[in-house]
Each structure stands twice: as C-alpha cells, then as structure tokens.
Write an enzyme that holds these catalytic residues in place. Structure first.
Site, PDB file in Angstrom:
ATOM      1  N   CYS A   2      98.328 -36.823  33.858  1.00 49.67           N
ATOM      2  CA  CYS A   2      97.915 -38.128  34.364  1.00 49.67           C
ATOM      3  C   CYS A   2      98.384 -38.263  35.818  1.00 49.67           C
ATOM      4  O   CYS A   2      99.490 -37.851  36.161  1.00 49.67           O
ATOM      5  CB  CYS A   2      98.464 -39.311  33.578  1.00 49.67           C
ATOM      6  SG  CYS A   2      97.960 -39.336  31.856  1.00 49.67           S
ATOM      7  N   ARG A  27      95.605 -33.163  37.351  1.00 48.37           N
ATOM      8  CA  ARG A  27      96.583 -33.604  36.356  1.00 48.37           C
ATOM      9  C   ARG A  27      95.936 -34.079  35.063  1.00 48.37           C
ATOM     10  O   ARG A  27      96.626 -34.317  34.073  1.00 48.37           O
ATOM     11  CB  ARG A  27      97.442 -34.738  36.927  1.00 48.37           C
ATOM     12  CG  ARG A  27      98.221 -34.347  38.161  1.00 48.37           C
ATOM     13  CD  ARG A  27      98.963 -35.537  38.707  1.00 48.37           C
ATOM     14  NE  ARG A  27     100.142 -35.817  37.926  1.00 48.37           N
ATOM     15  CZ  ARG A  27     101.351 -35.353  38.185  1.00 48.37           C
ATOM     16  NH1 ARG A  27     101.532 -34.577  39.228  1.00 48.37           N
ATOM     17  NH2 ARG A  27     102.364 -35.656  37.437  1.00 48.37           N
ATOM     18  N   TRP A  74      95.118 -37.655  31.241  1.00 45.94           N
ATOM     19  CA  TRP A  74      95.114 -36.567  30.255  1.00 45.94           C
ATOM     20  C   TRP A  74      95.616 -37.209  28.969  1.00 45.94           C
ATOM     21  O   TRP A  74      96.752 -37.659  28.894  1.00 45.94           O
ATOM     22  CB  TRP A  74      96.025 -35.429  30.695  1.00 45.94           C
ATOM     23  CG  TRP A  74      95.948 -34.247  29.778  1.00 45.94           C
ATOM     24  CD1 TRP A  74      94.994 -33.270  29.792  1.00 45.94           C
ATOM     25  CD2 TRP A  74      96.859 -33.913  28.728  1.00 45.94           C
ATOM     26  NE1 TRP A  74      95.254 -32.352  28.801  1.00 45.94           N
ATOM     27  CE2 TRP A  74      96.393 -32.722  28.126  1.00 45.94           C
ATOM     28  CE3 TRP A  74      98.011 -34.498  28.224  1.00 45.94           C
ATOM     29  CZ2 TRP A  74      97.046 -32.109  27.061  1.00 45.94           C
ATOM     30  CZ3 TRP A  74      98.662 -33.884  27.155  1.00 45.94           C
ATOM     31  CH2 TRP A  74      98.172 -32.696  26.587  1.00 45.94           C
ATOM     32  N   ASN A  98     102.036 -42.620  33.519  1.00 48.89           N
ATOM     33  CA  ASN A  98     102.013 -41.179  33.259  1.00 48.89           C
ATOM     34  C   ASN A  98     103.237 -40.863  32.415  1.00 48.89           C
ATOM     35  O   ASN A  98     104.343 -41.233  32.795  1.00 48.89           O
ATOM     36  CB  ASN A  98     102.077 -40.430  34.602  1.00 48.89           C
ATOM     37  CG  ASN A  98     102.365 -38.953  34.422  1.00 48.89           C
ATOM     38  OD1 ASN A  98     101.998 -38.356  33.411  1.00 48.89           O
ATOM     39  ND2 ASN A  98     103.035 -38.353  35.399  1.00 48.89           N
ATOM     40  N   GLY A  99     103.039 -40.200  31.277  1.00 51.36           N
ATOM     41  CA  GLY A  99     104.187 -39.870  30.431  1.00 51.36           C
ATOM     42  C   GLY A  99     104.013 -40.442  29.031  1.00 51.36           C
ATOM     43  O   GLY A  99     102.900 -40.787  28.629  1.00 51.36           O
ATOM     44  N   GLU A 478      98.882 -12.325  29.579  1.00 51.56           N
ATOM     45  CA  GLU A 478      98.346 -13.170  30.655  1.00 51.56           C
ATOM     46  C   GLU A 478      96.814 -13.082  30.688  1.00 51.56           C
ATOM     47  O   GLU A 478      96.127 -14.092  30.859  1.00 51.56           O
ATOM     48  CB  GLU A 478      98.965 -12.749  32.000  1.00 51.56           C
ATOM     49  CG  GLU A 478      98.361 -13.347  33.251  1.00 51.56           C
ATOM     50  CD  GLU A 478      98.511 -14.853  33.371  1.00 51.56           C
ATOM     51  OE1 GLU A 478      99.068 -15.495  32.469  1.00 51.56           O
ATOM     52  OE2 GLU A 478      98.011 -15.402  34.375  1.00 51.56           O
ATOM     53  N   LYS A 482      94.379 -16.308  30.189  1.00 47.38           N
ATOM     54  CA  LYS A 482      93.376 -16.686  31.189  1.00 47.38           C
ATOM     55  C   LYS A 482      92.001 -16.796  30.545  1.00 47.38           C
ATOM     56  O   LYS A 482      91.255 -17.740  30.795  1.00 47.38           O
ATOM     57  CB  LYS A 482      93.303 -15.669  32.335  1.00 47.38           C
ATOM     58  CG  LYS A 482      94.427 -15.618  33.309  1.00 47.38           C
ATOM     59  CD  LYS A 482      94.422 -16.699  34.365  1.00 47.38           C
ATOM     60  CE  LYS A 482      95.343 -17.818  33.925  1.00 47.38           C
ATOM     61  NZ  LYS A 482      96.741 -17.621  34.292  1.00 47.38           N
ATOM     62  N   GLU A 485      91.689 -19.796  28.227  1.00 45.95           N
ATOM     63  CA  GLU A 485      91.788 -21.043  28.964  1.00 45.95           C
ATOM     64  C   GLU A 485      90.472 -21.443  29.617  1.00 45.95           C
ATOM     65  O   GLU A 485      90.070 -22.601  29.546  1.00 45.95           O
ATOM     66  CB  GLU A 485      92.845 -20.807  30.059  1.00 45.95           C
ATOM     67  CG  GLU A 485      93.565 -22.000  30.517  1.00 45.95           C
ATOM     68  CD  GLU A 485      94.705 -21.651  31.470  1.00 45.95           C
ATOM     69  OE1 GLU A 485      94.782 -20.530  32.016  1.00 45.95           O
ATOM     70  OE2 GLU A 485      95.534 -22.539  31.684  1.00 45.95           O
ATOM     71  N   HIS A 501     100.392  -2.024  13.197  1.00 39.51           N
ATOM     72  CA  HIS A 501     101.173  -2.782  12.212  1.00 39.51           C
ATOM     73  C   HIS A 501     100.413  -4.005  11.720  1.00 39.51           C
ATOM     74  O   HIS A 501     101.011  -4.930  11.169  1.00 39.51           O
ATOM     75  CB  HIS A 501     102.517  -3.192  12.809  1.00 39.51           C
ATOM     76  CG  HIS A 501     103.371  -2.012  13.155  1.00 39.51           C
ATOM     77  ND1 HIS A 501     103.981  -1.227  12.201  1.00 39.51           N
ATOM     78  CD2 HIS A 501     103.661  -1.440  14.346  1.00 39.51           C
ATOM     79  CE1 HIS A 501     104.636  -0.237  12.797  1.00 39.51           C
ATOM     80  NE2 HIS A 501     104.442  -0.341  14.104  1.00 39.51           N
ATOM     81  N   LYS A 600      96.564 -29.438  34.757  1.00 40.37           N
ATOM     82  CA  LYS A 600      97.324 -28.469  35.531  1.00 40.37           C
ATOM     83  C   LYS A 600      98.826 -28.630  35.338  1.00 40.37           C
ATOM     84  O   LYS A 600      99.553 -27.664  35.211  1.00 40.37           O
ATOM     85  CB  LYS A 600      96.967 -28.655  37.016  1.00 40.37           C
ATOM     86  CG  LYS A 600      97.683 -27.718  37.958  1.00 40.37           C
ATOM     87  CD  LYS A 600      97.122 -26.336  37.873  1.00 40.37           C
ATOM     88  CE  LYS A 600      97.808 -25.370  38.795  1.00 40.37           C
ATOM     89  NZ  LYS A 600      97.573 -23.971  38.366  1.00 40.37           N
TER      90      LYS A 600
END
Ligand code: M6R
Length: 605
Positions: A2, A27, A74, A98-99, A478, A482, A485, A501, A600
């Site tokens: 946010c 955000r 968000w 925000n939070g 990674e 990516k 995402e 395994h 982000k």
C-alpha cells in the site's frame, strides 16, 4: 505494501496525488483512491484495480480541492472492491493506511456496541470510525487523531484528513515507512521519497513511533511519547529518485539491461576501478565472528543462499540461513560473537525487519545489504551496505539480485582476508574476477534473442522444473521464483542430486527441465542427473558454457553462456534465469511489471 500520499497545496491536488501514487503503484495495485477537502467539504473517489481506473473516474468526476490524501492498495483484510478501497471515510474524517491493525476485531466489536455499522471488511475502517466517534464526543481533530492512534496495535503508517481542516493532515508512523516533503508553502506526505520526487527534494523521514501535524507552513513532529521533536530535513537526489522506463517496454526489461552499469557502479564504490582492496566500514569485523546468520525473503534469500557457499569456502565462516518469516518464530540459538546479516532490496520487508529487531540485542553486529539507504532495515543496522542499484520498480527483482550477490561476494572476500583464510594472492585473484562481472553480464544479456526463441515452447508448459547443484541450486530456485511470479507457470526447483529422491516421478514428455550447469567441479554430477531426466523423456534445456555443452552430448535445447570463473558464475547465470521468465511472460501476455496478487514491497507480516 500500500502506498500513501498527502498534499497540502496551493493548486488542485488531485493531479499531484495521482502522479505521486503512480510512483507508489509498485506497492500495490488492487485499488486506489483519493480524498480531498473542497470548500470545507470532504469528498472522495475510489476505483478497483490499477490507477488508470481511478484516473478515468477523475476525468468524468473531477475531485477539486487543495488538500488531499491518496492511496494505492495491496489487499490484506477484504478483497479488492470499491468498498474496501481507501480512503475510508466516516463522518468528517478520511483515512489512508498502510499496514495491519492487529486489534481490529476488538475495535470493531467495541464500535459495534456503540451502534456504529461498518461499510467495508477492512481493518482500516476501525481507524476512521474511532476518529469520527472521538470527534463526535467533542475532541478536536488533533485530539481525535492522537486518541485513535493510542488505541491501535500493529505495524502501520496512517494519514488523517478532517472536514473543515483544510490546512491539516495528521500522520503517524509505527512500523511502516513514512516521509514528509517540504515545498514552497506546501507540504507533502509519502510512503517513500520516490513518491514525492516530482514535488520536492527536501525530505524528513519520520522515526519509529513518530506522529506529525502537517500544515502548509511546516510540520510539528512528536515522538512516541508525545514530545515535540526535530527530525532533520535531508536533500534527496531527485534524479536518482525519478523513475521511468527509458524507452524499454517494461521496468523489468530496463532493470535487466541496467545490470552491467549498476554492477560497475557498485563495484567502483566498494573497490574502486582498479587496485587490490575492498573498502568497507572499519567497524565491520568478521575476524571475531564465530557464526554468520543470514536472513532475508524471496529473491534476497536466494542471494544469501549463494553467499553461504562463498562465506564457507573463502572465509571458513559457519553460516546459518533462514527465511525471515520462519526465523523469528523459532527459537534461534544466538551467540554474542555471531554476526547477523540481513539482505533486502526495499529495506522495508516486514518479516526481515522483525527478524533484525529480534536478533539485534543478542549478537555482536547487525549488518544489512540494502538498496534503499534510508530504509528502516538500513537505519536499524549497525552497518548498512547499499548495493547502489537505483530504484527497482518491476515487482520481479532483477538488478537488485545481481547487485546483492556482488556486494555479498565482496563481503565474503573481505571476511576471508580478515580471518586469514585467503592469501593476498587468492584475494586479489578473486577480486579481479569480480571486476570482470559487468562485462560477462553484458555478454549474457546478448543471448536475449536466443532465449526469446527458447521460451516460445516453454510458454506452453503447465509446469517447469529447474535443477542446479552447489551455487547453481539457489540459481535454480531463483529461476523458478521468477517464472512463477510473472508468467504464472507452476515451477519448482531442486538440487539436481535430490531429483532421484522423489521429484523424478514428475518427469514426462510434457515437463521442461531447465538445468543450470556451468562446466565446474560439479558438472559431471549435474550432467548425470540431466541424463536421468532425458532417459525418462524429459525435455531438457541446458544452460552451460562452451565446454559444458560440448561434453553434455545430445541435449534437446542448449543455451551457451560465456565461460566464466566458478566464483562469479552465479551472478552471470542470474541473467538467463531472468530473461527466461521475462520472455515466457511476454509470450503468455501477463502483466510483467505488476503481476497479479503481488506487490513490490512487502511491509506486512
Ligand atoms: O525488498 P526485499 O528484497 O526484502 O523483498 C524480498 C522479496 O519480497 C522479494 O525478493 C520478492 O521475492 C521478489 N518479488 C522476487 O522477484
């Protein structure tokens, strides 16, 4: 998550707020809204989805006024809807937040008992309803805001706008960043300085627990104990804070392309353009460290995972690694000679920050590797090492990852010298290899067209498996992160030796398997695991160097990387991991810079 903006201006503020919100959209982009006061009256506009939807509404229903607050969301409590979008309003108060308000259930019940009904599912609405109730009980705006803040538990940043108070915004920082911008008889508020870059270069960062009363002539700032306090005004470099795509189709494309320059800049900051030393703050001491604890989230965690190999190999330092959200909730055994190292692009990731606060009293030194030098993690570390990557806007972290790796590699070498594990010759040889990184990264970027072609088929896949051994295992992780995402393709990564395994049961003709395997000491082993996949009709894409590809034999798809020293290979092999995800996402037509459900900066736990 946010983004918050506030403006006390001398002109219409909606366009300024909208513009500032655009720079905060990284955000969160589930919904957005603006509230202003016009001729003493509070009014607001809100829209679901990206800011463009709010812009469209404002074209048809302008929102006049010279005082206002704005928000890009968000979603945490309550899905993306107009009712849940901020600003929230109750009576004469509007709030952006925000939070998370952790005691919102208790507050809702209490307010419900007062006969107050709620129009959203958010925790935020409790803030505005409380403030409104206090106003009705006869408090002034300042008293109502202060009384409300005292009732809130959790980590948040918040801003209040009061009907009838055209020259006032009240804001507070508790756990989530907030900064004040100083203009010419105008004042601004933003979740970060980037939001305010087009408005001012004079910024005051609020400290933890601060709250402030903004008017056009300045800000009265109070600490957590309500004592009026002075916080410095710092000048920011608006050029570096300014964000645009510089002709690229996406921020992610721009940020990948920037890597050679960023890595060069970061290198010259720590080691000059030539010579054989690394300049780090003098107090940084690894000689007496008996254990290094590294904590981070997401991509930053994978950078730590690579660095673990380096610290062990070049500095003989025992390393413990953990994901920040897990670390805090177990009982990590901490010692007075431990060094704790936190890695974060934003420097605001709530889990990483909480982990830092958790260990700080118990270890010898707290070090961070961050991209935002003014961030909370940087400010709460004894030593903060910036990666100098510049603003990273694409949700998928790219240049920050390679720059984090480079700074961590420098740290590992410095630790190796301090601990007497590296001879001066070995130190200089490794440093020379690091100096070659920007050039090799540029060569890896030159493979883009080949990668684009490879991803034509890959983009049809439902699942993708990534494999790697040693330092290439975190690279596989990674690569999978990516791809998930930004292309929404399910991807998993395994240490190549672990395949047999269990995960090998997944292999069939429909499963592309991407193998990161430079021709290093582990190549033969990884190549055998790759053969096991091919023997079961798995479609292998091998990413290796000339010698690796020559020795691998007949592999369905190959991608040739430059031949690079083993030490720096993870930094170079990050590039194909990024480009594979990017081009697969392009083929699938997903939103590369703002993928669904993500933000982000993750400032909630
Ligand atoms: O700002 P941070 O580095 O602390 O962020 C950590 C993660 O949220 C971040 O790396 C995330 O995984 C990225 N979107 C990955 O591309």
């Amino acid at each position: 998550m946010c983004g918050i903006v506030g403006v006390l201006g001398n002109h219409e503020v909606s366009p300024q707020i909208l513009d500032a919100l655009k720079r905060l959209e990284y955000r969160g982009y589930d919904s957005a809204g603006i509230a202003t006061i016009n001729r003493g009256k509070l009014d607001l506009r809100r829209a679901v989805g990206k800011l463009i939807n709010l812009s469209d509404i404002l074209v048809h229903e302008p929102l006049p006024g010279r005082s206002g607050i704005g928000h890009t969301r968000w979603a945490t409590h309550g899905g993306p809807s107009v009712a849940n979008a901020h600003p929230h309003r109750a009576g004469r108060v509007a709030v952006v937040h925000n939070g998370i308000i952790e005691n919102f259930r208790a507050l809702r019940e209490e307010l419900g008992a007062e006969g107050i009904s709620f129009s959203s599912e958010t925790d935020t609405e409790t803030i505005v309803q409380l403030a409104s109730l206090y106003l009705e009980r006869g408090m002034t705006a300042v008293e109502a805001a202060r009384a409300t803040l005292k009732r809130l538990e959790g980590a948040f940043a918040v801003a209040f706008l009061f009907e009838g108070e055209e020259d006032m915004i009240i804001c507070a920082r508790r756990g989530s960043p907030l900064c004040i911008g100083h203009g010419q008889n105008e004042m601004y508020l933003g979740s970060d300085a980037i939001a305010l870059a087009e408005l001012t270069d004079r910024i005051t960062y609020l400290e933890e627990g601060d709250w402030a009363i903004l008017s056009r002539s300045g800000a009265l700032i109070f600490d957590a104990d309500d004592h009026q306090t002075n916080r410095p005004v710092t000048r920011i470099n608006v050029e570096t804070a300014r964000v645009d795509k510089s002709g690229h189709r996406h921020f992610m494309a721009k940020e990948m392309a920037e890597q050679p320059r960023v890595l060069q800049a970061s290198m010259s900051h720590y080691a000059g353009l030539s010579g054989g030393d690394i300049t780090l703050p003098a107090e940084l001491d690894f000689a007496n460290t008996d254990r290094l604890i590294m904590v981070a989230c997401g991509t930053a965690f994978y950078a730590c995972q690579v660095a673990k190999y380096w610290f062990e190999k070049y500095a003989g330092l025992p390393v413990e690694l953990d994901i920040a959200s897990e670390f805090r909730y177990r009982d990590p055994v901490l010692g007075p000679n431990n060094t704790a190292l936190f890695v974060s692009q934003s420097g605001e990731t709530a889990d990483t920050l909480a982990a830092l606060r958790h260990v700080s009293p118990h270890v010898a030194q707290v070090v961070s590797v961050i991209n935002v030098p003014t961030s909370s993690i940087a400010r709460e570390s004894a030593v903060a090492l910036p990666i100098h990557a510049g603003p990273e806007i694409g949700v998928a972290s790219t240049k920050a990852f390679t720059a984090q790796l480079q700074v961590l590699a420098l740290l590992a070498l410095k630790a190796g010298m301090q601990r007497g594990r590296l001879t001066p010759e070995a130190f200089e040889a490794r440093l020379a290899e690091l100096r070659a990184v920007p050039g090799f990264v540029a060569q890896a970027l030159d493979r883009e067209e080949e990668i684009r072609r490879l991803t034509e088929t890959l983009s049809q896949a439902r699942d993708v498996l990534f494999l790697g051994r040693g330092v290439m295992y975190p690279l596989a992780l990674e690569g999978a992160l990516k791809l998930k995402e930004i292309s929404y393709i399910h991807a998993e990564a395994y240490a190549a030796g672990e395949l047999k395994h269990g995960p090998i049961a997944l292999v069939d003709t429909d499963l592309p398997v991407i193998v990161f395997a430079p021709h290093d000491g582990l190549f033969e082993k990884t190549a055998s695991n790759m053969q096991e996949v091919m023997a079961r009709q798995g479609t292998v894409i091998l990413i290796s160097d000339a010698q690796g590809l020559a020795e691998a034999g007949d592999v369905p798809y190959c991608l040739q990387m430059p031949t690079v020293p083993e030490f720096i290979a993870p930094i170079i092999y990050a590039v194909p991991a990024q480009l594979i995800a990017y081009h697969t996402a392009l083929h699938r037509g997903t939103d590369v810079d703002q993928p669904r459900n993500l933000a982000k900066s993750v400032t909630v736990e």
